[in-house]
Design an enzyme around this catalytic site. Structure first.
Site, PDB file in Angstrom:
ATOM      1  N   HIS A   1      16.025  15.318 -14.178  1.00 36.21           N
ATOM      2  CA  HIS A   1      16.280  14.678 -12.878  1.00 36.21           C
ATOM      3  C   HIS A   1      17.767  14.577 -12.574  1.00 36.21           C
ATOM      4  O   HIS A   1      18.582  14.245 -13.430  1.00 36.21           O
ATOM      5  CB  HIS A   1      15.569  13.326 -12.746  1.00 36.21           C
ATOM      6  CG  HIS A   1      16.013  12.262 -13.700  1.00 36.21           C
ATOM      7  ND1 HIS A   1      17.101  11.465 -13.460  1.00 36.21           N
ATOM      8  CD2 HIS A   1      15.502  11.863 -14.884  1.00 36.21           C
ATOM      9  CE1 HIS A   1      17.233  10.599 -14.470  1.00 36.21           C
ATOM     10  NE2 HIS A   1      16.283  10.828 -15.347  1.00 36.21           N
TER      11      HIS A   1
ATOM     12  N   ASP B   1      21.398  10.727 -19.320  1.00 32.95           N
ATOM     13  CA  ASP B   1      20.232  10.406 -18.468  1.00 32.95           C
ATOM     14  C   ASP B   1      20.563  10.686 -17.007  1.00 32.95           C
ATOM     15  O   ASP B   1      21.067   9.803 -16.320  1.00 32.95           O
ATOM     16  CB  ASP B   1      19.832   8.948 -18.681  1.00 32.95           C
ATOM     17  CG  ASP B   1      18.540   8.594 -17.980  1.00 32.95           C
ATOM     18  OD1 ASP B   1      17.826   9.492 -17.518  1.00 32.95           O
ATOM     19  OD2 ASP B   1      18.246   7.391 -17.883  1.00 32.95           O
TER      20      ASP B   1
ATOM     21  N   GLU C   1      14.236  10.082  -9.943  1.00 30.40           N
ATOM     22  CA  GLU C   1      13.376   9.626 -11.043  1.00 30.40           C
ATOM     23  C   GLU C   1      13.597   8.159 -11.317  1.00 30.40           C
ATOM     24  O   GLU C   1      12.664   7.413 -11.605  1.00 30.40           O
ATOM     25  CB  GLU C   1      13.662  10.447 -12.316  1.00 30.40           C
ATOM     26  CG  GLU C   1      12.667  10.203 -13.461  1.00 30.40           C
ATOM     27  CD  GLU C   1      13.049   9.051 -14.395  1.00 30.40           C
ATOM     28  OE1 GLU C   1      12.196   8.626 -15.187  1.00 30.40           O
ATOM     29  OE2 GLU C   1      14.191   8.559 -14.337  1.00 30.40           O
ATOM     30  N   GLU C   2      14.849   7.731 -11.252  1.00 36.39           N
ATOM     31  CA  GLU C   2      15.196   6.387 -11.740  1.00 36.39           C
ATOM     32  C   GLU C   2      14.550   5.249 -10.958  1.00 36.39           C
ATOM     33  O   GLU C   2      14.122   4.265 -11.543  1.00 36.39           O
ATOM     34  CB  GLU C   2      16.723   6.197 -11.746  1.00 36.39           C
ATOM     35  CG  GLU C   2      17.463   7.071 -12.758  1.00 36.39           C
ATOM     36  CD  GLU C   2      17.138   6.741 -14.202  1.00 36.39           C
ATOM     37  OE1 GLU C   2      16.299   5.876 -14.463  1.00 36.39           O
ATOM     38  OE2 GLU C   2      17.715   7.399 -15.097  1.00 36.39           O
TER      39      GLU C   2
ATOM     40  N   ASP D   1      14.255  14.776 -20.560  1.00 36.33           N
ATOM     41  CA  ASP D   1      14.773  13.522 -20.010  1.00 36.33           C
ATOM     42  C   ASP D   1      14.833  12.461 -21.102  1.00 36.33           C
ATOM     43  O   ASP D   1      14.443  11.321 -20.900  1.00 36.33           O
ATOM     44  CB  ASP D   1      13.908  13.063 -18.826  1.00 36.33           C
ATOM     45  CG  ASP D   1      14.451  11.791 -18.181  1.00 36.33           C
ATOM     46  OD1 ASP D   1      15.647  11.499 -18.352  1.00 36.33           O
ATOM     47  OD2 ASP D   1      13.664  11.078 -17.523  1.00 36.33           O
TER      48      ASP D   1
ATOM     49  N   HIS E   1      21.405   3.916 -19.198  1.00 42.22           N
ATOM     50  CA  HIS E   1      21.602   3.065 -18.003  1.00 42.22           C
ATOM     51  C   HIS E   1      22.836   2.161 -18.100  1.00 42.22           C
ATOM     52  O   HIS E   1      22.901   1.150 -17.402  1.00 42.22           O
ATOM     53  CB  HIS E   1      20.367   2.187 -17.721  1.00 42.22           C
ATOM     54  CG  HIS E   1      19.131   2.963 -17.427  1.00 42.22           C
ATOM     55  ND1 HIS E   1      17.921   2.349 -17.136  1.00 42.22           N
ATOM     56  CD2 HIS E   1      18.889   4.303 -17.352  1.00 42.22           C
ATOM     57  CE1 HIS E   1      17.006   3.291 -16.917  1.00 42.22           C
ATOM     58  NE2 HIS E   1      17.564   4.477 -17.046  1.00 42.22           N
TER      59      HIS E   1
END
Lengths: 465, 465
Positions: free
Chosen positions: A277, A289, A323-324, A351, A421
């Site tokens: 993503h 990520d 995606e997130e 991912d 994140h």
């Protein structure tokens, strides 16, 4: 052709293939390790563009950049697929502290993605600590007017760190929803991080069907600060916590999945997808990520070409948007595939970070899994040992049906949640060779699946003709 | 006891053991991941003591610190084993540059361990680049009066990075020896690093039997600078290289191996060793090489105790001194073992970094290897898949005989040479969980070997009694 001849031909092919496959995988890995492009694409994505939250200027830059890079590869087709995505902005850097026994202790917090802001001057209230939704339910409406502190920690005993993540990600996503229903004023969530450090880790949260007046602000707090807050609460139940954030949700905006394909030479209507993503959270630059998955997926198509492989089936790279915090790209891609009646036979997602690849997990039938397992020895020289049933990836999930093989690359996961994140999900945390080994491992699986399929129906037809 | 009964007893034990072993490994891993001490010991060793070159004050501090920590564990015996070690000091930070087309280009260099100094004002000469000893031999005495630049690079296509290291470590160790014989004035060696960066990587070199007047100074240059120098040489053969280093070799000094043991309950005269090396290079703090192996080895004995395991054989932790530039500790330990006629049946070394463990390589007979392989399924839940014949470790090598099983922990090796012998071999490059998984994996192997031995002679005797 008589049956005996078919069997002889098959037998012959298997032997010839075996040697070819060994050589082909060697070529793929050597190409990736000596001539890979993934790392330099990631450098641009991370250091020239940066964090790519859906709907942001950076996300659109990433769309244009990857589209241009795909075009440079000389694929048969490159295009953008429109998709409406949510747009949420963090605003100013958040502030948080607690006051206990006359002392102010500053803490590291960040708004969770999708959260509402605090009032302009921030929010101050007493704190109730819980470690689960069960504990919260027992407290009931006694949390009214307070800040609920979700302090459930990831279980360090689990070897697969994604299992530990799954074990407490619900408090991040639904903490504000559950506490808001009970009349709490705000929510502070322990960061989903296995390490003790000072970095708050963001991630998506949702209010679902809650009316606006019950939507309370929700923030993550670093693991060190979570421990400090919990310790302080043990001696001072009247402790007060203050935090201020001015994040905001806007109307949905237009964005894109970026898609490129090599059209299959024999079965162009059988589609194989490889992807990651393109969006990321905003605190770091999204290198692990999922910048890693994006550049590895692009390099799969390049490595196929560089290794002289002409796929029989159509191979598509799909760089999914959002995606997130919405999965809109994954849903849109599957929707369009269904609408156009495209026969997707395989999808692979990367991912889980750009770390040393260990293998794959597969979401498919037993028969298909057994076929895949027969390729395991080919991967052993590359220290790829893990071939198990399991979760594939969020973006390709919507493609699921009874026949498709969904696969997820499984890199070493021990360091992943140190960065996930958070502000340290940055380019320097990715090792070039580890990233390249992942791209080669993905390319090898795509090569084998394209060549042998799973049910072998197409291939047997081919031999008969 | 009759034969049938013995077989029945053996059969029963195998079944009972199988369940026990699964549970015991679970306990060991859980203990290490929730209650491990390796990381905090490493913090002290790296951040409170630092680089621990043999014969240095820091090396002696490390001896005292680890001895004290071993004593705190309540082992049956803790002692120091005297060993004379070489003492070499780097002196002031090295300076290097080359001048080409009227321009001075500064480069990052460091003296190789054991090298002589340059003259006080440094050394300036023309440069001859070679990539192998074969190329050097062809040049012969034409290198006289020049600096030889060994620019052989580690092969990125090799998946096992230690193989790539082995492929060109000889130019570091013997470059000055070979070039000195031909009358060269100095040697510059490309750092043994798979990454492109600005860090020079030190490591041992030797002059062997060369007379003093042929002993020329030898330094490592970073991979970026090696590429820059090589590129500059292509356009300017008359380029001059300057470097200055004032390192010095002193007389040997007294140091120690640090040893602790849990005495075996049934076969106290069968010894099993687990260890790493306490000395390190001086540029970083030696966290991966080999602080990690040291603290993991200590934690093996603690984890055995914490997991309620009472070994039948004597388990010794040996923290070897002087692996890096002499191997005196390893040789001394083996010498003493032989002198005392101690029956060493097993030795395990961790000296490949504190990264996620992948398995072990074994230097032993086929029969012993097959026994070990039968334990493989027990490790699968911990993602330990690698059980192959191969190199064990430098320090335990001198213990080799026909009966002993020598084993080396094999962690993921992709990042190892980014840090090896360089200024970035520091505590922050070690991940706590990865280190702890290594310690648990080592403890599990020690537990199984102690319990089942390999030839089973002792165990069958035990059952008969």
């Amino acid at each position: 052709m008589k049956l005996k001849l078919i069997i002889a031909a098959l037998f012959l092919s298997v032997n010839v293939f075996a040697q070819n496959d060994k050589e082909t995988l060697k070529t793929i890995y050597s190409q990736s390790l000596t001539n890979g492009k993934a790392y330099q694409w990631l450098d641009h994505l991370s250091n020239q563009i940066g964090g790519r939250l859906s709907g942001s200027v950076n996300a659109e830059k990433a769309v244009q950049y990857t589209k241009t890079e795909l075009q440079k590869l000389g694929l048969d087709k490159v295009w953008l697929q429109e998709v409406m995505v949510p747009k949420w902005e963090r605003g100013e850097k958040e502030i948080g502290y607690f006051t206990t026994l006359g002392k102010q202790v500053n803490v590291n917090i960040c708004a969770l993605g999708g959260s509402v802001a605090t009032p302009n001057n921030g929010l101050k209230a007493k704190v109730v600590e819980v470690k689960s939704f069960e504990e919260l339910a027992k407290l009931g409406t006694s949390v009214k007017g307070k800040i609920v502190f979700f302090n459930g920690a990831m279980n360090p005993e689990l070897i697969h760190t994604f299992e530990a993540y799954g074990g407490c990600s619900k408090q991040r996503y639904a903490g504000a929803y559950e506490a808001g229903k009970l009349g709490a004023l705000g929510v502070i969530v322990r960061s989903l991080n296995l390490r003790q450090d000072n970095l708050p880790h963001t991630g998506s949260m949702g209010y679902l069907d809650l009316p606006n007046n019950q939507r309370i602000p929700s923030a993550a707090i670093s693991t060190n600060d979570a421990n400090a807050l919990s310790a302080a609460l043990k001696t001072d139940k009247n402790l007060e916590f203050y935090f201020k954030q001015n994040c905001k949700q806007f109307d949905d905006v237009l964005s894109y999945n970026v898609i490129g394909e090599i059209t299959g030479s024999q079965f162009p209507n059988e589609y194989m997808v490889v992807g990651g993503h393109l969006d990321s959270w905003d605190l770091g630059d999204g290198s692990h990520d999922d910048g890693a998955g994006v550049v590895q997926s692009i390099d799969v198509l390049r490595l196929l070409k560089e290794s002289g492989i002409k796929p029989k089936r159509t191979i598509r790279v799909v760089l999914f948007m959002n995606e997130e915090n919405g999965l809109r790209g994954g849903k849109k891609y599957a929707e369009e595939a269904k609408r156009k009646n495209e026969n997707h036979v395989f999808a692979l997602e990367s991912d889980s970070g750009g770390f040393t690849p260990r293998g794959f997990s597969f979401d498919c039938s037993e028969a298909n899994l057994n076929k895949v397992l027969s390729w395991e020895p080919l991967f052993k020289p590359y220290l790829i040992h893990y071939f198990e049933k399991g979760y594939s990836g969020a973006d390709i999930g919507p493609l699921k049906n009874d026949n498709i093989v969904l696969a997820g690359l499984r890199p070493d996961s021990q360091r992943y949640f140190d960065h996930h994140h958070a502000a340290n999900d940055t380019f320097d945390a990715v090792n070039k060779r580890e990233l390249e080994l992942g791209a080669a491992t993905m390319t090898s699986l795509i090569y084998l699946f394209d060549k042998y399929g799973t049910s072998n129906i197409s291939d047997i037809k081919e031999i008969k003709n």
